[in-house]
Design a protein around this motif. Sequence first.
Motif, PDB file in Angstrom:
ATOM      1  N   ILE A  26       1.337  -1.418   0.007  1.00  0.00           N
ATOM      2  CA  ILE A  26       0.109  -0.017   0.249  1.00  0.00           C
ATOM      3  C   ILE A  26       0.849   1.595   0.066  1.00  0.00           C
ATOM      4  CG2 ILE A  26      -1.324   1.280   1.288  1.00  0.00           C
ATOM      5  CD1 ILE A  26      -2.782  -1.416   2.093  1.00  0.00           C
ATOM      6  N   LEU A  27       1.949   0.975   1.116  1.00  0.00           N
ATOM      7  CA  LEU A  27       2.865   2.187   1.195  1.00  0.00           C
ATOM      8  C   LEU A  27       3.373   2.570  -0.333  1.00  0.00           C
ATOM      9  CD1 LEU A  27       3.663   2.099   4.864  1.00  0.00           C
ATOM     10  CD2 LEU A  27       1.816   3.802   3.718  1.00  0.00           C
ATOM     11  N   GLY A  28       4.237   1.918  -1.249  1.00  0.00           N
ATOM     12  CA  GLY A  28       4.512   1.660  -2.444  1.00  0.00           C
ATOM     13  C   GLY A  28       5.755   2.558  -1.611  1.00  0.00           C
ATOM     14  N   ALA A  29       6.299   3.906  -2.817  1.00  0.00           N
ATOM     15  CA  ALA A  29       7.283   5.151  -2.638  1.00  0.00           C
ATOM     16  C   ALA A  29       7.215   5.477  -1.353  1.00  0.00           C
ATOM     17  CB  ALA A  29       7.032   6.215  -3.936  1.00  0.00           C
ATOM     18  N   HIS A  30       5.998   5.250  -0.644  1.00  0.00           N
ATOM     19  CA  HIS A  30       6.052   6.536   0.780  1.00  0.00           C
ATOM     20  C   HIS A  30       7.161   5.756   1.748  1.00  0.00           C
ATOM     21  CE1 HIS A  30       2.417   9.167  -0.768  1.00  0.00           C
ATOM     22  NE2 HIS A  30       2.301   8.312  -0.790  1.00  0.00           N
ATOM     23  N   LEU A  31       7.784   4.077   1.244  1.00  0.00           N
ATOM     24  CA  LEU A  31       8.252   3.765   2.431  1.00  0.00           C
ATOM     25  C   LEU A  31      10.118   4.308   1.693  1.00  0.00           C
ATOM     26  CD1 LEU A  31       7.435   0.201   2.760  1.00  0.00           C
ATOM     27  CD2 LEU A  31       7.182   1.536   4.420  1.00  0.00           C
ATOM     28  N   ALA A  32      10.164   5.680   1.315  1.00  0.00           N
ATOM     29  CA  ALA A  32      11.408   5.723   1.047  1.00  0.00           C
ATOM     30  C   ALA A  32      11.468   7.636   1.307  1.00  0.00           C
ATOM     31  CB  ALA A  32      11.534   6.048  -0.449  1.00  0.00           C
ATOM     32  N   SER A  33      10.307   7.911   1.796  1.00  0.00           N
ATOM     33  CA  SER A  33      10.062   9.396   1.969  1.00  0.00           C
ATOM     34  C   SER A  33      10.621   9.178   3.126  1.00  0.00           C
ATOM     35  CB  SER A  33       8.270   9.346   1.921  1.00  0.00           C
ATOM     36  OG  SER A  33       8.510  11.087   2.779  1.00  0.00           O
ATOM     37  N   ASP A  34      11.238  10.709   2.755  1.00  0.00           N
ATOM     38  CA  ASP A  34      11.630  11.410   4.544  1.00  0.00           C
ATOM     39  C   ASP A  34      10.938  11.900   5.340  1.00  0.00           C
ATOM     40  OD1 ASP A  34      14.265  10.797   3.302  1.00  0.00           O
ATOM     41  OD2 ASP A  34      14.808  12.681   2.487  1.00  0.00           O
ATOM     42  N   ARG A  35       9.464  11.706   5.207  1.00  0.00           N
ATOM     43  CA  ARG A  35       8.825  12.743   5.688  1.00  0.00           C
ATOM     44  C   ARG A  35       8.463  12.156   7.334  1.00  0.00           C
ATOM     45  NH1 ARG A  35       3.136  12.829   2.815  1.00  0.00           N
ATOM     46  NH2 ARG A  35       2.343  11.065   3.953  1.00  0.00           N
TER      47      ARG A  35
END
Length: 122
Positions: A108-117
């Motif tokens: 579900i998170l996909g690219a969000h996992l690599a986010s710095d947020r």
Amino acid sequence: MSTPEASSSPPRPSVIQLAIQEKAALHAAYIPLFAEGGIFVPTAREYQLGMDVYLLLTLPDDSQRYPVAGKVAWITPAGASGGRTQGIGISFPADEKARQLKSRIEAILGAHLASDRSNQTV
């Protein structure tokens, strides 16, 4: 004559229901630092590290409730620095259901996992 402490069984795990509606909220709550994955649950209730908890988790765009028999592995106290939300981090167990849930969350998170947020814990 037995004392109440001697005859009482261990406390039953706390049951928590958590429905996460948005991908951003899931990103903020997911704890990839735990070996098997984990989730942050906002709560004002008192918990101790290592306590057993039973979590019924609903993910964004998914009507299924995922049962997780986890443990409290993180505590954010009231008034924590950085304006962090009070609550607990629940580590997923090392079993097949939890591995499937971790995979589902990460899909579900996909690219969000690599986010710095930042998220709720770190």
